[in-house]
Design a protein around this motif. Structure first.
Motif: not given
Ligand SMILES: NC(=O)c1ccc[n+]([C@@H]2O[C@H](COP(=O)([O-])OP(=O)(O)OC[C@H]3O[C@@H](n4cnc5c(N)ncnc54)[C@H](OP(=O)(O)O)[C@@H]3O)[C@@H](O)[C@H]2O)c1
Length: 269
Positions: A12, A43-44, A160, A195, A200
């Motif tokens: 999402s 979820r969204r 985390y 992102t 969050r």
């Molecule tokens: N952004 C960074 O700096 C960074 C760096 C390193 C690694 N990462 C990793 O990259 C991945 C993606 O994160 P992002 O940066 O794209 O952040 P994001 O935009 O917050 O995306 C997180 C995603 O996870 C989903 N999610 C969260 N809780 C959930 C639940 N209970 N059930 C199902 N889906 C759920 C959210 O969808 P809904 O809320 O719609 O459910 C959303 O699509 C994560 O694993 C994060 O740890 C991020």
């Protein structure tokens, strides 16, 4: 005739959404045979519907599932059993974290971090791998989004960082166990990505990275392009960008106690 599909969690927003947009435009650059469907998991529902209606080159199937408990996994498991597709790609991008001292954080948020980042990711591989087994030369791919946070313990983001160390270790083991079935597994380890994640993780207090990490923030689309290319090459671990490769190297040669002494100064209440 079976459907050839990709499953992407965290679809999402952020990195997961970037992967979907790239795959929808893929003209054979990453996958020679296009996917019939992409199952977009999050979820969204509204956000998923919006993505599905904005991309018409491939069928995007929104799968609304909460991966913090078993019911979310069951939704995907039941759909796999009902449709028996061939899964060519699984991207585990769903993830969360809560910043701050472990003892100050709500138990539910800490539990959810482990459930989503570790348990759901592992369960999804277990239920999906039987549909990914290949007979020919074209391998199926699993891409797990870990983090450079998994290289070292991180006071102030302890749960985390530990969860992402699990993702790295688990992915490496799976890359060996699933190889005989023609399934390649790769962990992606980015540093900070632009992102919603930071907002969050800080309960909306910080919309962007505002400490030294802000100098290393990368674009989610760029990360997705590079990750898909690395996966196609059959890499088992992809650390990006260069700054994180240096951090990875440092994590192997600098004593952890020194790094912890430096990190402890950055712990916020
Ligand atoms: N952004 C960074 O700096 C960074 C760096 C390193 C690694 N990462 C990793 O990259 C991945 C993606 O994160 P992002 O940066 O794209 O952040 P994001 O935009 O917050 O995306 C997180 C995603 O996870 C989903 N999610 C969260 N809780 C959930 C639940 N209970 N059930 C199902 N889906 C759920 C959210 O969808 P809904 O809320 O719609 O459910 C959303 O699509 C994560 O694993 C994060 O740890 C991020």
């Amino acid at each position: 005739m079976y459907q050839r599909i990709a499953i992407i969690t965290g679809a999402s927003s952020g990195i997961g959404k970037s992967f979907i947009e790239l795959l929808a435009r893929d003209n054979g650059e990453y996958f020679k045979t296009p996917f019939d469907e992409i199952w977009a998991v999050a979820r969204r529902a509204e956000a998923l519907d919006e993505i599905a209606s904005s991309l018409d080159s491939v069928r995007i199937i929104p799968v609304v599932a909460d991966l913090s408990d078993d019911s979310g996994i069951k939704i995907i498991e039941d759909k796999l059993k009902a449709e028996e597709p061939k899964v060519g790609l699984l991207i585990n991008s769903a993830g969360m974290g809560v910043k701050g001292r472990f003892m100050d954080k709500p138990a539910k948020a800490l539990d959810d971090t482990v459930s989503i980042n570790c348990s759901a990711l592992s369960c999804l591989i277990r239920i999906t791998a039987p549909y990914m087994k290949q007979n020919g030369s074209a391998h199926s791919k699993i891409i797990n989004i870990a983090s450079s946070a998994g290289f070292l313990p991180q006071p102030g983001f302890a749960c985390y960082a530990a969860s992402k160390a699990y993702v790295i270790s688990f992915s490496r083991a799976m890359s060996i166990e699933l190889k005989p079935y023609g399934i390649d597994v790769m962990a992606v380890c980015p540093g900070p990505v632009a992102t919603d994640f930071q907002r969050r993780a800080t309960d909306g207090k910080e919309t962007d990275f505002n400490d030294w990490r802000k100098n290393f923030v990368i674009d989610p689309v760029k990360l997705s392009v590079k990750s898909l290319k690395a996966s196609v090459k059959g890499k088992k671990m992809f650390v990006y960008p260069f700054s994180q490769k240096l951090l990875h190297l440092a994590s192997k040669i600098v004593p952890v106690s020194w790094i912890l002494a430096f990190e402890s100064k950055a712990v916020k209440d």
